[in-house]
Write a protein that holds these residues in place. Structure first.
Motif, short mmCIF file in Angstrom:
data_model
loop_
_atom_site.label_atom_id
_atom_site.label_comp_id
_atom_site.label_asym_id
_atom_site.label_seq_id
_atom_site.Cartn_x
_atom_site.Cartn_y
_atom_site.Cartn_z
N ASN A 291 0.68 -1.13 -0.02
CA ASN A 291 0.13 0.15 0.00
C ASN A 291 0.85 1.33 -0.01
N CYS A 292 2.01 1.14 0.45
CA CYS A 292 2.69 2.59 0.85
C CYS A 292 4.06 2.70 0.16
N ALA A 293 4.61 1.27 -0.42
CA ALA A 293 5.92 1.64 -0.69
C ALA A 293 6.06 2.28 -2.09
N VAL A 294 5.15 2.26 -2.81
CA VAL A 294 4.89 2.63 -4.28
C VAL A 294 5.63 4.43 -4.07
N CYS A 295 4.89 4.97 -2.95
CA CYS A 295 5.30 6.50 -2.60
C CYS A 295 6.39 6.53 -1.85
N HIS A 296 6.31 5.87 -0.72
CA HIS A 296 7.25 6.13 0.39
C HIS A 296 8.42 5.26 0.29
N GLY A 297 8.78 4.57 -0.71
CA GLY A 297 9.88 3.84 -0.93
C GLY A 297 9.93 2.20 -0.15
N VAL B 14 -1.77 15.17 -1.17
CA VAL B 14 -1.97 14.21 -2.26
C VAL B 14 -2.08 12.76 -1.61
N MET B 15 -1.91 12.48 -0.61
CA MET B 15 -1.65 11.10 -0.18
C MET B 15 -3.21 10.51 -0.19
N PRO B 16 -3.60 9.36 -0.59
CA PRO B 16 -4.97 8.86 -0.36
C PRO B 16 -5.18 8.18 1.03
C1 HEC Z 1 0.14 8.16 -3.90
C2 HEC Z 1 1.30 8.29 -3.02
C3 HEC Z 1 1.19 7.94 -1.35
C4 HEC Z 1 0.83 6.63 -1.06
C5 HEC Z 1 0.27 5.51 -1.59
C6 HEC Z 1 0.79 6.60 0.43
N1 HEC Z 1 1.44 7.97 0.80
FE1 HEC Z 1 1.79 8.66 2.50
N2 HEC Z 1 2.31 10.49 1.94
C7 HEC Z 1 2.14 10.92 0.57
C8 HEC Z 1 2.36 12.32 0.28
C9 HEC Z 1 2.61 12.93 -0.77
C10 HEC Z 1 2.40 12.83 1.66
C11 HEC Z 1 2.76 14.19 2.16
C12 HEC Z 1 1.32 14.81 2.58
C13 HEC Z 1 0.46 14.74 1.41
O1 HEC Z 1 0.64 15.32 0.34
O2 HEC Z 1 -0.95 14.21 1.52
C14 HEC Z 1 2.31 11.68 2.75
C15 HEC Z 1 2.51 11.52 4.02
C16 HEC Z 1 2.31 10.53 4.89
C17 HEC Z 1 2.66 10.77 6.35
C18 HEC Z 1 3.00 11.84 7.21
C19 HEC Z 1 4.39 12.06 7.20
C20 HEC Z 1 4.86 13.27 7.93
O3 HEC Z 1 6.12 13.03 8.03
O4 HEC Z 1 4.24 14.24 8.14
C21 HEC Z 1 2.60 9.44 6.84
C22 HEC Z 1 2.74 8.93 8.27
C23 HEC Z 1 2.40 8.66 5.85
N3 HEC Z 1 2.13 9.35 4.43
C24 HEC Z 1 2.10 7.12 5.76
C25 HEC Z 1 1.83 6.38 4.62
C26 HEC Z 1 1.43 5.09 4.57
C27 HEC Z 1 1.57 4.08 5.99
C28 HEC Z 1 0.92 4.57 3.63
C29 HEC Z 1 0.49 3.38 3.18
C30 HEC Z 1 -0.52 2.74 3.90
C31 HEC Z 1 1.03 5.68 2.75
N4 HEC Z 1 1.46 6.99 3.30
C32 HEC Z 1 0.73 5.80 1.46
C33 HEC Z 1 1.86 9.82 -0.34
C34 HEC Z 1 1.35 8.68 -0.46
#
Ligand code: HEC
Length: 366
Positions: free
Chosen positions: A41-47, A98-100
């Motif tokens: 769920n997350c790696a695609v964006c967060h590595g 933009v995070m879902p």
């Molecule tokens: C489509 C890309 C995408 C996906 C998929 C995604 N994120 Fe994110 N995430 C982001 C972005 C971009 C931000 C920065 C805030 C924003 O733009 O909403 C963020 C912010 C966050 C933050 C806040 C970090 C901070 O330091 O403030 C957390 C925690 C986080 N994501 C966890 C997750 C987790 C856990 C998942 C999987 C379940 C996930 N994200 C999936 C793109 C993504």
């Protein structure tokens, strides 16, 4: 219900041994559970290891911030547990990001395990700062050894129950569900200990009420603390076919009625084992009389006299054995007795209130 519990083993004690490495709130099991969920769920964006995007402070061409690293190098550790959970549930879009959001796709326990996974990438120093700031507002999953820490375990629960002591915590035969015993009441912790549920847990496959079994174990354990010298027993006429333990108060009319039928029970091979239970405790109407009975040389006679409101022959209730009246009261309270007589079968089953001897005999002959 664990068999171990039935034989009186303290599961909490068993799990005390291994100290949790570096005192993190989560268990290894949660990290292992979180990893695949994170990757999907997350790696695609967060590595893959939460390392993206090193340049997370610079907006992209569309004016959005890129996904920040979750490995401790960015400022994720500035957020407490609830904010982390909320971010994952709701995403960043409401805040212009933009995070879902993952609400409906990941449940609470899964979200916690994902957090556990990316926090496992945090260096100790970063984790320590986070933990210090927020004094970890979550509980560990109860499915692992982390339950060793009593305070940790009951942090949420403690807030609710105050200083009420709990007796035991045991693992149930389903994932991440723990039973906490408070006297003879049981509640279940779910969702890593965040949620508590009151009610009976029933194994539909085995057709067993697991909570009732726990209650009975408690009854059996509690009653076993009283030896023959501490009770007033009316032995059966012939062979002993059953034993009925009765918490009694000399001042209660239904106790008197039941007592009048004790010879009938004796005739049917039923031993009646009395424990004192002064309704209302020390200030209750039967307290002094019960003490006198327990001080009498012939307690059986004294109890019969008292039940028939013949008090003249009773000795003063100031002997050492009178303390057993308090012990009986404590035991009965622990078992949640609301009134007298309160009857317990050898199986630990409780019968509330008076029943005619004929009915009891039938019941015990089952
Ligand atoms: C489509 C890309 C995408 C996906 C998929 C995604 N994120 Fe994110 N995430 C982001 C972005 C971009 C931000 C920065 C805030 C924003 O733009 O909403 C963020 C912010 C966050 C933050 C806040 C970090 C901070 O330091 O403030 C957390 C925690 C986080 N994501 C966890 C997750 C987790 C856990 C998942 C999987 C379940 C996930 N994200 C999936 C793109 C993504």
């Amino acid at each position: 219900m664990k068999l171990a519990r039935l034989v009186g083993t303290c599961l909490l004690c068993l799990t005390l041994a291994p100290a949790v490495a570096s005192e993190r709130w989560y268990s290894d099991q949660q990290v292992r559970a979180g990893e695949p969920l994170y990757q999907r769920n997350c790696a695609v964006c967060h590595g893959v290891n939460g390392e993206a995007t090193p340049d997370w402070k610079t907006r992209d061409a569309n004016g959005n911030y890129p996904p920040p690293p979750l490995n401790g190098s960015a400022h994720t550790w500035h957020h407490d547990m609830d904010v982390l959970r909320r971010t994952i549930r709701e995403g960043g879009q409401q805040l212009g990001g933009v995070m879902p959001g993952f609400e409906g796709r990941l449940n609470g326990a899964q979200i916690d395990s994902i957090i556990a996974f990316f926090q496992s990438q945090w260096p100790d120093e970063i984790y320590a700062r986070w933990a210090k700031n927020f004094e970890v507002t979550t509980l560990p999953s109860l499915t692992d050894v982390v339950v060793a820490n009593e305070r940790h375990l009951t942090r949420h629960l403690r807030n609710r129950i105050g200083d009420v002591p709990f007796d035991d915590v045991s693992e149930m035969p389903l994932d991440d569900v723990w039973q906490v015993q408070l006297g003879n009441q049981f509640i279940y912790l779910l969702g890593g200990g965040r949620y508590a549920l009151r009610g009976d847990l029933i194994d539909l496959e085995g057709g067993r009420n697991l909570t009732e079994l726990s209650r009975r174990v408690t009854v059996i354990d509690t009653l076993a603390q009283f030896d023959d010298a501490e009770v007033v027993e009316y032995a059966p006429a012939g062979e002993r076919r059953a034993t009925l333990t009765v918490f009694t108060d000399t001042s209660c009319p239904f106790c008197q009625q039941l007592h009048a039928e004790v010879p009938q029970l004796q005739q049917a091979g039923i031993a009646v084992r009395y424990l004192p239970f002064p309704r209302g405790g020390e200030s209750g109407p039967g307290y002094a009389t019960l003490r006198s009975v327990w001080c009498a040389d012939d307690r059986r006679q004294a109890l019969t006299d008292a039940k028939n409101e013949r008090y003249d022959s009773l000795p003063p209730g100031d002997c050492a054995a009178a303390a057993q009246v308090d012990a009986g009261y404590r035991a009965g309270s622990r078992l949640g007795i609301a009134g007298t007589p309160a009857l317990f079968l050898e199986s630990g089953e409780k019968i509330e209130g008076y029943r005619p001897a004929t009915e009891l005999i039938q019941l015990l002959q089952r």
